[in-house]
Design a protein around this motif. Structure first.
Motif, PDB file in Angstrom:
ATOM      1  N   ALA A   1      45.728  50.565  60.129  1.00 45.03           N
ATOM      2  CA  ALA A   1      45.185  51.260  61.303  1.00 45.03           C
ATOM      3  C   ALA A   1      45.339  50.411  62.558  1.00 45.03           C
ATOM      4  CB  ALA A   1      43.720  51.606  61.071  1.00 45.03           C
ATOM      5  N   ILE A   2      45.121  49.111  62.437  1.00 40.93           N
ATOM      6  CA  ILE A   2      45.282  48.215  63.585  1.00 40.93           C
ATOM      7  C   ILE A   2      46.738  48.211  64.046  1.00 40.93           C
ATOM      8  CG2 ILE A   2      45.242  45.792  64.313  1.00 40.93           C
ATOM      9  CD1 ILE A   2      42.720  45.478  62.562  1.00 40.93           C
ATOM     10  N   ALA A   3      47.650  48.150  63.082  1.00 41.11           N
ATOM     11  CA  ALA A   3      49.072  48.141  63.426  1.00 41.11           C
ATOM     12  C   ALA A   3      49.478  49.447  64.096  1.00 41.11           C
ATOM     13  CB  ALA A   3      49.920  47.899  62.180  1.00 41.11           C
ATOM     14  N   SER A   4      49.029  50.577  63.555  1.00 41.43           N
ATOM     15  CA  SER A   4      49.396  51.857  64.157  1.00 41.43           C
ATOM     16  C   SER A   4      48.748  52.026  65.527  1.00 41.43           C
ATOM     17  CB  SER A   4      49.018  53.023  63.243  1.00 41.43           C
ATOM     18  OG  SER A   4      47.616  53.102  63.089  1.00 41.43           O
ATOM     19  N   THR A   5      47.547  51.481  65.710  1.00 44.34           N
ATOM     20  CA  THR A   5      46.892  51.530  67.023  1.00 44.34           C
ATOM     21  C   THR A   5      47.666  50.692  68.029  1.00 44.34           C
ATOM     22  OG1 THR A   5      44.737  51.841  65.977  1.00 44.34           O
ATOM     23  CG2 THR A   5      44.740  51.109  68.262  1.00 44.34           C
TER      24      THR A   5
ATOM     25  N   VAL B   1      50.849  50.083  67.991  1.00 48.54           N
ATOM     26  CA  VAL B   1      52.062  50.836  68.323  1.00 48.54           C
ATOM     27  C   VAL B   1      51.729  51.960  69.300  1.00 48.54           C
ATOM     28  CG1 VAL B   1      53.814  52.395  67.375  1.00 48.54           C
ATOM     29  CG2 VAL B   1      53.285  50.259  66.203  1.00 48.54           C
ATOM     30  N   ALA B   2      50.621  52.658  69.063  1.00 49.41           N
ATOM     31  CA  ALA B   2      50.216  53.743  69.962  1.00 49.41           C
ATOM     32  C   ALA B   2      49.908  53.212  71.360  1.00 49.41           C
ATOM     33  CB  ALA B   2      49.006  54.479  69.391  1.00 49.41           C
ATOM     34  N   VAL B   3      49.243  52.070  71.435  1.00 47.08           N
ATOM     35  CA  VAL B   3      48.927  51.474  72.735  1.00 47.08           C
ATOM     36  C   VAL B   3      50.215  51.094  73.460  1.00 47.08           C
ATOM     37  CG1 VAL B   3      47.912  49.443  73.852  1.00 47.08           C
ATOM     38  CG2 VAL B   3      46.618  50.701  72.124  1.00 47.08           C
ATOM     39  N   ALA B   4      51.179  50.546  72.743  1.00 48.21           N
ATOM     40  CA  ALA B   4      52.462  50.185  73.359  1.00 48.21           C
ATOM     41  C   ALA B   4      53.168  51.426  73.894  1.00 48.21           C
ATOM     42  CB  ALA B   4      53.354  49.464  72.352  1.00 48.21           C
TER      43      ALA B   4
ATOM     44  N   GLU C   1      54.600  54.955  78.535  1.00 46.27           N
ATOM     45  CA  GLU C   1      54.442  56.250  79.199  1.00 46.27           C
ATOM     46  C   GLU C   1      53.782  56.084  80.570  1.00 46.27           C
ATOM     47  OE1 GLU C   1      52.401  60.591  78.375  1.00 46.27           O
ATOM     48  OE2 GLU C   1      52.819  59.272  76.680  1.00 46.27           O
ATOM     49  N   ILE C   2      52.773  55.229  80.655  1.00 47.16           N
ATOM     50  CA  ILE C   2      52.103  54.978  81.939  1.00 47.16           C
ATOM     51  C   ILE C   2      53.084  54.357  82.926  1.00 47.16           C
ATOM     52  CG2 ILE C   2      50.362  53.541  83.080  1.00 47.16           C
ATOM     53  CD1 ILE C   2      48.562  54.050  80.630  1.00 47.16           C
TER      54      ILE C   2
END
Length: 132
Positions: free
Chosen positions: A54-58, A60-63, A68-69
């Motif tokens: 979950a930490i790893a996927s989070t 990746v999502a944050v990156a 996108e920002i």
């Protein structure tokens, strides 16, 4: 942090995860790398391994969100630059139209002034003829 530093950091962490996985099982086990929290022991507990996933996927999502920002910021900057160009063009066009209208008004005013002067002279002549 710039892209090169982030890339180097990601490569370093990936190499550390691969080395840890090889030392435990003798082979790399795939994308379940624990990245920053690779030093936390799992002791074979699936719930802790799920947390690492979950930490790893989070991460990746944050990156992805950061990318996108940054993209939205770039698009917004381009939109504002284009809007500034449009406003400058509108100002130039408006100034040209105003200058043209002023020139026409001055010309018409001069013409009206000449006509009024002619009318005044004509009236003076007519009055002189009647009075003489």
């Amino acid at each position: 942090m710039n892209e090169e530093a982030e890339s180097r950091d990601a490569k370093r962490r990936a190499a550390a995860v691969e080395a840890t996985a090889r030392s435990r099982n003798g082979a790399y086990r795939g994308p379940r790398a624990r990245r920053q929290h690779a030093s936390l022991p799992t002791n074979g507990c699936p719930c802790v391994e799920g947390i690492h996933t979950a930490i790893a996927s989070t991460a990746v999502a944050v990156a992805r969100i950061r990318v996108e920002i940054a993209s939205i910021k770039a698009e917004t900057s381009q939109d504002f630059a284009a809007l500034g160009d449009e406003i400058a063009g509108l100002r130039r066009h408006t100034l040209e139209q105003l200058t043209s209208a002023q020139e026409q008004m001055v010309g018409r005013l001069d013409s009206l002034h000449r006509r009024m002067t002619d009318v005044g002279r004509t009236l003076d002549r007519l009055l002189d003829k009647d009075g003489a």
